[in-house]
Design a protein around this motif. Structure first.
Motif, PDB file in Angstrom:
ATOM      1  N   VAL A 174       7.801 -26.856 -12.773  1.00  0.00           N
ATOM      2  CA  VAL A 174       7.751 -26.072 -13.596  1.00  0.00           C
ATOM      3  C   VAL A 174       9.037 -25.289 -13.578  1.00  0.00           C
ATOM      4  N   ALA A 175       9.389 -24.817 -12.312  1.00  0.00           N
ATOM      5  CA  ALA A 175      10.588 -23.954 -12.143  1.00  0.00           C
ATOM      6  C   ALA A 175      12.051 -24.657 -12.612  1.00  0.00           C
ATOM      7  N   ALA A 176      11.912 -26.166 -12.327  1.00  0.00           N
ATOM      8  CA  ALA A 176      13.179 -26.896 -12.474  1.00  0.00           C
ATOM      9  C   ALA A 176      13.202 -27.139 -13.992  1.00  0.00           C
ATOM     10  N   HIS A 177      12.250 -27.026 -14.924  1.00  0.00           N
ATOM     11  CA  HIS A 177      12.069 -27.095 -16.366  1.00  0.00           C
ATOM     12  C   HIS A 177      12.750 -26.031 -16.621  1.00  0.00           C
ATOM     13  N   ILE A 178      12.270 -24.972 -16.336  1.00  0.00           N
ATOM     14  CA  ILE A 178      12.788 -23.564 -16.947  1.00  0.00           C
ATOM     15  C   ILE A 178      14.234 -23.484 -16.512  1.00  0.00           C
ATOM     16  N   GLU A 179      14.527 -23.788 -15.605  1.00  0.00           N
ATOM     17  CA  GLU A 179      15.919 -23.618 -15.066  1.00  0.00           C
ATOM     18  C   GLU A 179      16.859 -24.331 -15.802  1.00  0.00           C
ATOM     19  N   GLN A 180      16.490 -25.523 -16.421  1.00  0.00           N
ATOM     20  CA  GLN A 180      17.561 -26.489 -17.382  1.00  0.00           C
ATOM     21  C   GLN A 180      17.921 -25.542 -18.369  1.00  0.00           C
ATOM     22  N   ASP A 181      17.111 -24.390 -18.868  1.00  0.00           N
ATOM     23  CA  ASP A 181      17.503 -23.720 -19.873  1.00  0.00           C
ATOM     24  C   ASP A 181      18.815 -22.827 -19.558  1.00  0.00           C
TER      25      ASP A 181
END
Length: 263
Positions: free
Chosen positions: A187-194
């Motif tokens: 989830v962290a990796a997904h948000i950090e793609q923003d």
């Protein structure tokens, strides 16, 4: 006097308000208080109040005597606002009780180690004065609570600062990430793609960072920073987890709570 005792308690003192003077000797001689600072609040309401006995107590135990005072008109205004009867006035006007008390306390005021005139002091100013005089071994630190929450379930009433992070990329729409939380690496990796994630965190730190010492200076002991997303499970949780080590690196005690993570 009540505010002074509360501040001293915050500074680590054991506080006793209107403690009978006849028992004070045994209290300070108690082995349990050998290395513990003790503050005893006394005024004309205290049982067995006797200025001469107080001065004898101070001399015997090498205690510090702090005298709190204020202008007569300020004292009268305070009694009027609180609608409290002056303990020495009985059926007479408040002003009569104040004058009688001033006469009774005259010798104590002369012999005191420190006089604080509270006429124009705010509660915060009083605290700063007490910290300077009695907080030698105390370092006041602002305790910060970081809270994640979901706007869907309402704003947290206890929050001092609220930030909406619903602009960040939402993991909720990813079926694999939906059951997870902002604590999970995926989830962290997904948000950090923003692309707005990293700049936001940096700007938020730059916004809040300079405020923290100001809150402390104004006498605030606790600060709650709440960050919200739609459900309080992904984005807000992630951001709160990222801010925690930053605050801890500044030497602040940090408490973490995820209000709606289990919803």
């Amino acid at each position: 006097m009540s505010s002074t005792l509360k501040h001293l308690e915050d500074l680590g003192w054991d506080v006793f308000d209107n403690f009978p003077l006849s028992l004070a000797h045994a209290l300070v001689d108690d082995p349990d208080y050998k290395d513990q600072p003790v503050a005893i609040g006394l005024d004309t309401r205290s049982r067995g109040f006797d200025p001469a006995a107080i001065l004898d107590f101070v001399k015997t135990h090498k205690a510090r005597l702090l005298f709190l005072t204020a202008d007569e008109n300020i004292l009268q205004k305070r009694f009027t606002e609180t609608r409290r009867r002056h303990p020495l006035a009985k059926d007479r006007p408040v002003s009569a009780g104040i004058k009688k008390e001033q006469t009774l306390l005259h010798d104590l005021k002369i012999a005191t180690d420190m006089v604080i005139d509270t006429s124009l002091l705010s509660i915060h100013d009083l605290r700063h004065t007490l910290e300077a005089q009695f907080g030698e071994n105390h370092t006041a630190k602002l305790a910060v609570t970081l809270m994640s929450f979901g706007f869907r379930y309402g704003l947290p009433r206890e929050a001092d600062i609220v930030m909406d992070v619903r602009f960040l990329k939402n993991p909720h729409w990813n079926e694999q990430l939906k059951p997870k939380t902002g604590r999970d690496k995926a989830v962290a990796a997904h948000i950090e793609q923003d692309e707005s994630c990293a700049p936001f965190l940096e700007h938020f730190k730059q916004l809040v960072g300079p405020l923290l010492p100001r809150y402390s200076h104004e006498g605030k002991s606790y600060l709650t920073i709440a960050l919200g997303c739609t459900g309080g499970k992904h984005r807000s949780v992630y951001v709160v987890e990222q801010l925690k080590p930053w605050l801890e690196n500044q030497g602040l005690p940090v408490y973490l709570t995820h209000r709606d993570i289990e919803r």
